[in-house]
Design a protein around this motif. Sequence first.
Motif, PDB file in Angstrom:
ATOM      1  N   UNK A 185      48.699-126.327   4.194  1.00  0.00           N
ATOM      2  CA  UNK A 185      47.736-126.692   3.152  1.00  0.00           C
ATOM      3  C   UNK A 185      46.643-125.636   3.053  1.00  0.00           C
ATOM      4  N   UNK A 186      46.345-125.237   1.828  1.00  0.00           N
ATOM      5  CA  UNK A 186      45.251-124.311   1.573  1.00  0.00           C
ATOM      6  C   UNK A 186      43.940-124.962   2.009  1.00  0.00           C
ATOM      7  N   UNK A 187      42.982-124.165   2.452  1.00  0.00           N
ATOM      8  CA  UNK A 187      41.697-124.714   2.893  1.00  0.00           C
ATOM      9  C   UNK A 187      40.975-125.467   1.782  1.00  0.00           C
ATOM     10  N   UNK A 188      41.222-125.106   0.538  1.00  0.00           N
ATOM     11  CA  UNK A 188      40.565-125.758  -0.600  1.00  0.00           C
ATOM     12  C   UNK A 188      41.418-126.875  -1.207  1.00  0.00           C
ATOM     13  N   UNK A 189      42.409-127.358  -0.471  1.00  0.00           N
ATOM     14  CA  UNK A 189      43.327-128.398  -0.934  1.00  0.00           C
ATOM     15  C   UNK A 189      42.570-129.639  -1.404  1.00  0.00           C
ATOM     16  N   UNK A 190      43.014-130.210  -2.517  1.00  0.00           N
ATOM     17  CA  UNK A 190      42.487-131.477  -3.028  1.00  0.00           C
ATOM     18  C   UNK A 190      43.673-132.370  -3.394  1.00  0.00           C
ATOM     19  N   UNK A 191      43.627-133.616  -2.914  1.00  0.00           N
ATOM     20  CA  UNK A 191      44.617-134.626  -3.279  1.00  0.00           C
ATOM     21  C   UNK A 191      43.924-135.658  -4.148  1.00  0.00           C
ATOM     22  N   UNK A 206      39.726-134.136   0.380  1.00  0.00           N
ATOM     23  CA  UNK A 206      39.872-132.756   0.834  1.00  0.00           C
ATOM     24  C   UNK A 206      40.995-132.692   1.867  1.00  0.00           C
ATOM     25  N   UNK A 207      41.350-131.499   2.234  1.00  0.00           N
ATOM     26  CA  UNK A 207      42.367-131.283   3.267  1.00  0.00           C
ATOM     27  C   UNK A 207      41.995-132.040   4.540  1.00  0.00           C
ATOM     28  N   UNK A 208      40.773-131.865   4.998  1.00  0.00           N
ATOM     29  CA  UNK A 208      40.328-132.483   6.245  1.00  0.00           C
ATOM     30  C   UNK A 208      40.356-134.011   6.166  1.00  0.00           C
ATOM     31  N   UNK A 209      39.878-134.564   5.068  1.00  0.00           N
ATOM     32  CA  UNK A 209      39.868-136.022   4.898  1.00  0.00           C
ATOM     33  C   UNK A 209      41.287-136.575   4.893  1.00  0.00           C
ATOM     34  N   UNK A 210      42.175-135.899   4.188  1.00  0.00           N
ATOM     35  CA  UNK A 210      43.547-136.366   4.070  1.00  0.00           C
ATOM     36  C   UNK A 210      44.265-136.333   5.421  1.00  0.00           C
ATOM     37  N   UNK A 238      51.958-130.794  -8.554  1.00  0.00           N
ATOM     38  CA  UNK A 238      51.539-130.109  -7.340  1.00  0.00           C
ATOM     39  C   UNK A 238      51.332-128.636  -7.661  1.00  0.00           C
ATOM     40  N   UNK A 239      50.197-128.115  -7.250  1.00  0.00           N
ATOM     41  CA  UNK A 239      49.905-126.699  -7.439  1.00  0.00           C
ATOM     42  C   UNK A 239      49.938-126.008  -6.094  1.00  0.00           C
ATOM     43  N   UNK A 240      50.549-124.824  -6.088  1.00  0.00           N
ATOM     44  CA  UNK A 240      50.651-124.036  -4.861  1.00  0.00           C
ATOM     45  C   UNK A 240      50.208-122.607  -5.143  1.00  0.00           C
TER      46      UNK A 240
END
Length: 131
Positions: A42-48, A57-61, A115-117
């Motif tokens: 997961x990219x550091x700026x990941x958003x779900x 955010x990545x961390x929350x998820x 989904x964006x990558x």
Amino acid sequence: MSDISIILDKKLNTSQEEVLETFKEFLEAMIEKDDEKLYEIMDDNYILTHMSGKRQTKEEYITEIMDGTLNYYKSKIIHPRISFIDETHARLIADVELDAKVYGIKGNWTMNSEVFMKKIDDKWFLNQWEN
């Protein structure tokens, strides 16, 4: 036997297969609660964005996967369509079926997902998942 299945309605080229394989690895890491793999893919700026509209955010998820708030058991990727925005950005659109227990509710959900990558140093990373 894998907990991920894929239903394809057309042949993918090599670049599209790479994107799909990254998404499959991501789903497997969710199911296996493999935080190391999730952090890696997961990219550091990941958003779900969940079906409810909740954004994480990545961390929350990852935290909610690891603490048992989000539990995933099986997944099916249905008719993925993969396009490239440019050489380093891809978009995967598919129905994603999840067998899960989410916030205490067990069920099977089919999400119309986008989904964006992004590709960094020849490797694809998940950047955003909209359900």
